[in-house]
Design a protein around this motif. Structure first.
Motif, short mmCIF file in Angstrom:
data_model
loop_
_atom_site.label_atom_id
_atom_site.label_comp_id
_atom_site.label_asym_id
_atom_site.label_seq_id
_atom_site.Cartn_x
_atom_site.Cartn_y
_atom_site.Cartn_z
N LYS A 181 57.72 -16.96 64.56
CA LYS A 181 57.60 -18.38 64.93
C LYS A 181 56.27 -18.72 65.59
O LYS A 181 56.17 -19.69 66.33
N ARG A 182 55.24 -17.92 65.33
CA ARG A 182 53.90 -18.19 65.86
C ARG A 182 52.89 -18.08 64.73
O ARG A 182 53.00 -17.22 63.86
N ILE A 183 51.89 -18.96 64.75
CA ILE A 183 50.85 -18.95 63.71
C ILE A 183 49.89 -17.80 63.97
O ILE A 183 49.46 -17.56 65.10
N VAL A 184 49.54 -17.11 62.88
CA VAL A 184 48.53 -16.06 62.93
C VAL A 184 47.24 -16.68 62.40
O VAL A 184 47.19 -17.20 61.28
N SER A 185 46.20 -16.63 63.21
CA SER A 185 44.93 -17.27 62.85
C SER A 185 44.16 -16.42 61.83
O SER A 185 44.45 -15.23 61.63
N THR A 186 43.16 -17.04 61.23
CA THR A 186 42.28 -16.33 60.31
C THR A 186 41.59 -15.17 61.03
O THR A 186 41.45 -14.08 60.47
N PHE A 187 41.17 -15.39 62.29
CA PHE A 187 40.56 -14.32 63.06
C PHE A 187 41.53 -13.16 63.23
O PHE A 187 41.15 -12.00 63.11
N GLU A 188 42.79 -13.47 63.51
CA GLU A 188 43.78 -12.40 63.71
C GLU A 188 44.04 -11.63 62.42
O GLU A 188 44.25 -10.42 62.45
N ILE A 189 44.00 -12.30 61.29
CA ILE A 189 44.15 -11.61 60.00
C ILE A 189 42.97 -10.66 59.79
O ILE A 189 43.14 -9.52 59.36
N GLN A 190 41.77 -11.13 60.12
CA GLN A 190 40.59 -10.27 60.03
C GLN A 190 40.73 -9.08 60.98
O GLN A 190 40.42 -7.95 60.60
N LEU A 191 41.24 -9.32 62.17
CA LEU A 191 41.44 -8.26 63.16
C LEU A 191 42.46 -7.24 62.64
O LEU A 191 42.26 -6.03 62.76
N ILE A 192 43.54 -7.71 62.05
CA ILE A 192 44.55 -6.82 61.47
C ILE A 192 43.91 -5.89 60.45
O ILE A 192 44.13 -4.68 60.46
N LYS A 193 43.10 -6.47 59.56
CA LYS A 193 42.47 -5.66 58.51
C LYS A 193 41.52 -4.61 59.09
O LYS A 193 41.46 -3.49 58.59
N LEU A 194 40.82 -4.97 60.14
CA LEU A 194 39.91 -4.00 60.77
C LEU A 194 40.68 -2.94 61.55
O LEU A 194 40.32 -1.76 61.51
N LEU A 195 41.73 -3.33 62.24
CA LEU A 195 42.54 -2.37 63.00
C LEU A 195 43.27 -1.41 62.07
O LEU A 195 43.62 -0.29 62.46
N ALA A 196 43.52 -1.83 60.83
CA ALA A 196 44.22 -0.97 59.88
C ALA A 196 43.34 0.17 59.37
O ALA A 196 43.84 1.15 58.83
N LYS A 197 42.05 0.04 59.59
CA LYS A 197 41.12 1.10 59.19
C LYS A 197 40.98 2.09 60.34
O LYS A 197 41.54 1.89 61.41
N GLU A 198 40.22 3.12 60.14
CA GLU A 198 40.08 4.16 61.16
C GLU A 198 38.96 3.91 62.16
O GLU A 198 38.68 4.76 62.99
N ASP A 199 38.33 2.74 62.11
CA ASP A 199 37.25 2.45 63.04
C ASP A 199 37.77 2.44 64.48
O ASP A 199 38.91 2.08 64.75
N THR A 200 36.88 2.80 65.39
CA THR A 200 37.23 2.76 66.81
C THR A 200 37.13 1.33 67.32
O THR A 200 36.53 0.45 66.68
N ILE A 201 37.69 1.09 68.49
CA ILE A 201 37.65 -0.23 69.11
C ILE A 201 36.20 -0.71 69.30
O ILE A 201 35.89 -1.86 68.95
N PRO A 202 35.28 0.12 69.82
CA PRO A 202 33.89 -0.36 69.96
C PRO A 202 33.26 -0.76 68.62
O PRO A 202 32.53 -1.76 68.55
N VAL A 203 33.56 -0.02 67.56
CA VAL A 203 33.01 -0.35 66.24
C VAL A 203 33.58 -1.67 65.74
O VAL A 203 32.86 -2.53 65.22
N ILE A 204 34.88 -1.87 65.92
CA ILE A 204 35.52 -3.12 65.49
C ILE A 204 34.95 -4.30 66.29
O ILE A 204 34.65 -5.35 65.72
N ALA A 205 34.79 -4.12 67.60
CA ALA A 205 34.23 -5.18 68.44
C ALA A 205 32.83 -5.56 67.95
O ALA A 205 32.49 -6.75 67.87
N GLU A 206 32.05 -4.57 67.60
CA GLU A 206 30.70 -4.84 67.10
C GLU A 206 30.75 -5.59 65.77
O GLU A 206 30.00 -6.55 65.57
N LYS A 207 31.63 -5.18 64.88
CA LYS A 207 31.77 -5.86 63.58
C LYS A 207 32.17 -7.32 63.76
O LYS A 207 31.76 -8.19 62.98
#
Length: 192
Positions: A122-148
């Motif tokens: 019952k909550r909207i998932v934003s475009t940014f959150e979808i992008q975040l999901i896709k990045l978190l699903a990969k093996e990148d570390t948090i600092p690498v994802i933050a930089e991307k």
């Protein structure tokens, strides 16, 4: 014993709508058919759904989909085009739309209008959150994802915490599993 997820419409009376190369298709009575080869009762319910969604109908017309067939095809592709294990017609009734990753999310002027917003718990998932999901699903570390993403690690951790609360998960593996189940993530080689 292995549990196999059988798609709706293969062995039951339900219908699974999906997109194949931009064409609306359906799995019905054990066969994959083009949208307009479905029985008229299903097409009428989709037409009614579109007609009751005036903003989507206007957006499709503004985007150049002028014929009823072109509008209906695009509406189904955008709104119901993800091939999954949840039927789009259950017991003869059209169910809510689903997440469809058409490749234009975040760039499409019809996003959230024709395809509808992505809702989880019952909550909207934003475009940014979808992008975040896709990045978190990969093996990148948090600092690498933050930089991307061009954000600080603290901001990323805060956004990740909010996202996990929306999804009702506590870890990246659970997030990945849930997002595959609801179609935000899809296996390589998937139909749409």
């Amino acid at each position: 014993m292995t549990n196999i997820n059988i798609p709706p419409g293969l062995f039951d009376e339900n219908v699974e709508l999906f997109s194949y190369e931009g064409t609306a298709m359906a799995l019905h009575n054990g066969q994959a058919v083009k949208l307009f080869d479905l029985p008229a009762k299903f097409l009428k319910k989709i037409e009614k759904h579109l007609n009751q969604n005036e903003p989507a109908e206007r957006a499709l017309e503004l985007a150049g989909y002028s014929s009823p067939e072109a509008k209906l095809n695009k509406y189904v592709v955008c709104r119901f085009g993800h091939f999954d294990s949840s039927p789009d017609f259950k017991n003869g009734e059209l169910v809510d739309s689903e997440f469809v990753d058409c490749g234009y999310r975040g760039k499409c002027p019809m996003e959230g209008v024709v395809c509808g917003s992505v809702w989880i718990n019952k909550r909207i998932v934003s475009t940014f959150e979808i992008q975040l999901i896709k990045l978190l699903a990969k093996e990148d570390t948090i600092p690498v994802i933050a930089e991307k993403l061009g954000i600080s690690i603290n901001t990323l951790e805060t956004r990740k915490k909010i996202l996990f609360e929306k999804l009702g998960v506590l870890s990246r593996p659970r997030m990945v599993s849930k997002c595959y189940d609801i179609g935000i993530l899809k296996p390589v080689g998937c139909l749409n």
